[in-house]
Design an enzyme around this catalytic site. Structure first.
Site, PDB file in Angstrom:
ATOM      1  N   CYS A   1      -5.723  43.816-105.730  1.00 30.09           N
ATOM      2  CA  CYS A   1      -5.944  44.221-104.338  1.00 30.09           C
ATOM      3  C   CYS A   1      -5.756  42.998-103.436  1.00 30.09           C
ATOM      4  O   CYS A   1      -6.344  41.943-103.685  1.00 30.09           O
ATOM      5  CB  CYS A   1      -7.348  44.798-104.164  1.00 30.09           C
ATOM      6  SG  CYS A   1      -7.785  45.201-102.454  1.00 30.09           S
TER       7      CYS A   1
ATOM      8  N   HIS B   1      -8.517  52.429-105.714  1.00 27.16           N
ATOM      9  CA  HIS B   1      -9.283  51.342-105.099  1.00 27.16           C
ATOM     10  C   HIS B   1      -8.798  51.058-103.684  1.00 27.16           C
ATOM     11  O   HIS B   1      -9.612  50.828-102.776  1.00 27.16           O
ATOM     12  CB  HIS B   1      -9.166  50.083-105.964  1.00 27.16           C
ATOM     13  CG  HIS B   1      -9.744  48.859-105.330  1.00 27.16           C
ATOM     14  ND1 HIS B   1     -11.101  48.586-105.330  1.00 27.16           N
ATOM     15  CD2 HIS B   1      -9.161  47.838-104.638  1.00 27.16           C
ATOM     16  CE1 HIS B   1     -11.326  47.450-104.698  1.00 27.16           C
ATOM     17  NE2 HIS B   1     -10.155  46.976-104.258  1.00 27.16           N
TER      18      HIS B   1
ATOM     19  N   CYS C   1     -11.135  50.692-100.393  1.00 27.36           N
ATOM     20  CA  CYS C   1     -11.449  49.293-100.084  1.00 27.36           C
ATOM     21  C   CYS C   1     -11.416  49.104 -98.564  1.00 27.36           C
ATOM     22  O   CYS C   1     -10.379  49.302 -97.924  1.00 27.36           O
ATOM     23  CB  CYS C   1     -10.450  48.356-100.757  1.00 27.36           C
ATOM     24  SG  CYS C   1     -10.838  46.606-100.527  1.00 27.36           S
TER      25      CYS C   1
ATOM     26  N   CYS D   1      -8.489  22.172-104.592  1.00 29.41           N
ATOM     27  CA  CYS D   1      -7.202  22.787-104.886  1.00 29.41           C
ATOM     28  C   CYS D   1      -6.711  23.499-103.643  1.00 29.41           C
ATOM     29  O   CYS D   1      -7.501  23.914-102.793  1.00 29.41           O
ATOM     30  CB  CYS D   1      -7.286  23.760-106.066  1.00 29.41           C
ATOM     31  SG  CYS D   1      -8.121  25.319-105.678  1.00 29.41           S
ATOM     32  N   ILE D   2      -5.401  23.630-103.526  1.00 31.80           N
ATOM     33  CA  ILE D   2      -4.788  24.265-102.368  1.00 31.80           C
ATOM     34  C   ILE D   2      -3.605  25.084-102.844  1.00 31.80           C
ATOM     35  O   ILE D   2      -2.872  24.668-103.754  1.00 31.80           O
ATOM     36  CB  ILE D   2      -4.357  23.212-101.318  1.00 31.80           C
ATOM     37  CG1 ILE D   2      -3.754  23.899-100.082  1.00 31.80           C
ATOM     38  CG2 ILE D   2      -3.409  22.204-101.906  1.00 31.80           C
ATOM     39  CD1 ILE D   2      -3.479  22.945 -98.940  1.00 31.80           C
TER      40      ILE D   2
ATOM     41  N   THR E   1      -0.606  27.964-101.165  1.00 31.78           N
ATOM     42  CA  THR E   1      -0.018  28.916-100.229  1.00 31.78           C
ATOM     43  C   THR E   1       0.715  29.946-101.059  1.00 31.78           C
ATOM     44  O   THR E   1       1.571  29.583-101.884  1.00 31.78           O
ATOM     45  CB  THR E   1       0.954  28.221 -99.252  1.00 31.78           C
ATOM     46  OG1 THR E   1       0.260  27.202 -98.547  1.00 31.78           O
ATOM     47  CG2 THR E   1       1.523  29.225 -98.266  1.00 31.78           C
TER      48      THR E   1
ATOM     49  N   GLY F   1       0.810  25.330 -95.515  1.00 28.06           N
ATOM     50  CA  GLY F   1       0.160  24.336 -96.367  1.00 28.06           C
ATOM     51  C   GLY F   1      -0.219  23.083 -95.601  1.00 28.06           C
ATOM     52  O   GLY F   1      -1.305  22.524 -95.794  1.00 28.06           O
TER      53      GLY F   1
ATOM     54  N   GLU G   1      -8.725  15.665-104.241  1.00 31.94           N
ATOM     55  CA  GLU G   1      -9.112  15.390-105.629  1.00 31.94           C
ATOM     56  C   GLU G   1      -7.885  14.980-106.437  1.00 31.94           C
ATOM     57  O   GLU G   1      -6.819  15.571-106.310  1.00 31.94           O
ATOM     58  CB  GLU G   1      -9.763  16.637-106.230  1.00 31.94           C
ATOM     59  CG  GLU G   1     -10.297  16.450-107.637  1.00 31.94           C
ATOM     60  CD  GLU G   1     -11.020  17.674-108.142  1.00 31.94           C
ATOM     61  OE1 GLU G   1     -11.024  17.889-109.369  1.00 31.94           O
ATOM     62  OE2 GLU G   1     -11.581  18.408-107.295  1.00 31.94           O
TER      63      GLU G   1
ATOM     64  N   SER H   1      -1.396  17.613-108.595  1.00 30.68           N
ATOM     65  CA  SER H   1      -0.347  18.319-109.319  1.00 30.68           C
ATOM     66  C   SER H   1       1.002  17.979-108.698  1.00 30.68           C
ATOM     67  O   SER H   1       1.090  17.361-107.636  1.00 30.68           O
ATOM     68  CB  SER H   1      -0.598  19.827-109.268  1.00 30.68           C
ATOM     69  OG  SER H   1      -0.524  20.291-107.927  1.00 30.68           O
TER      70      SER H   1
ATOM     71  N   SER I   1       4.939  15.480 -97.846  1.00 25.67           N
ATOM     72  CA  SER I   1       5.538  16.102 -96.656  1.00 25.67           C
ATOM     73  C   SER I   1       4.597  15.992 -95.457  1.00 25.67           C
ATOM     74  O   SER I   1       5.038  15.719 -94.329  1.00 25.67           O
ATOM     75  CB  SER I   1       5.860  17.571 -96.944  1.00 25.67           C
ATOM     76  OG  SER I   1       6.777  17.702 -98.007  1.00 25.67           O
TER      77      SER I   1
END
Length: 253
Positions: free
Chosen positions: A89, A105, A109, A195-196, A198, A208, A229, A233, A242
């Protein structure tokens, strides 16, 4: 939803693991091979688990959800299934195995926006702050969905110590989640972002960079020198490069 690496979603107990390889192996020969066929262990082998040690990981534990669900359908229906799907969902991020369950659902919802408080708005774009301790189920489902696109993400159940910041785009009916980042409530290393992500349909549109800039704004208002942190990655490193290149270009102009 088919991902390009192993999915974190749990699999039902009746799912049978698919074979690790389609390559056929020749039958074992000799005395040791006959002992293996009878169930006996060989010297130095790993056929029988050693007391006190956990068994080796299996394909069931680390296989892709799509593959495992497909194997489950084959065993249950007795027919081949080309591709299994995971239904999620896009409002509350609850996941389902069956399309019919997802359709039922979606009809009931009533989530119009993330269950948190509005901390930023410009035009139709809004950033919502959601407490992982107050909205535990929502944050767990969100973190699980994000794990599909962040192969190095490890925490997706223990969300109580994290705050989640979701970027949404509003239309006449509701807010659509474009991406999010999470940060620890208390970080002794002054980490302002854990963590991030998009979501793929909205990448390469500057969302982002907006989330990264907002994480630094939170650190500035708290009077701290924030940093993400580490280790970053590959995608995170590219995103921050960027962002800082664009920031330095604007500064020196």
């Amino acid at each position: 939803m088919k991902t390009w690496y192993y999915s974190p979603y749990p699999v039902a107990d009746d799912a049978e693991a698919p074979p690790l390889s389609s390559t056929s192996h020749p039958p074992a020969t000799g005395r040791k091979g006959r002992e293996k066929e009878r169930g006996g262990s060989t010297e130095g082998g790993l056929d029988s688990p050693t007391p006190g040690l956990s068994a080796a990981p299996t394909q069931r534990a680390h296989g892709r959800t799509a593959d495992l669900l497909a194997a489950s359908s084959v065993g249950r229906l007795g027919s081949s299934v080309e591709q299994a799907k995971l239904w999620v969902c896009d409002r509350c991020f609850k996941y389902m195995r069956e399309g019919i369950s997802w359709e039922l659902h979606i009809k009931k919802c009533d989530v119009k926006n993330p269950p948190g408080r509005k901390v930023y708005q410009r035009g139709a774009h809004t950033i919502w702050e959601v407490d992982g301790a107050e909205q535990k189920l929502f944050c767990q489902n969100l973190a699980l969905f994000g794990k599909l696109f962040i192969d190095v993400k490890t925490i997706f159940f223990d969300c109580e110590n994290f705050m989640f910041y979701l970027l949404t785009d509003a239309d006449s009916q509701r807010d659509h989640v474009l991406g999010f980042f999470s940060k620890e409530k208390v970080s002794y290393d002054d980490w302002n972002l854990a963590c991030i992500i998009t979501f793929p349909p909205y990448q390469k549109k500057g969302y982002g960079m907006l989330l990264i800039e907002f994480s630094y704004e939170l650190s500035r208002r708290a009077g701290k020198l924030g940093t993400p942190e580490r280790p970053l990655s590959d995608l995170g490193l590219r995103g921050y490069l960027s962002y800082w290149v664009a920031t330095l270009v604007r500064f020196f102009r």
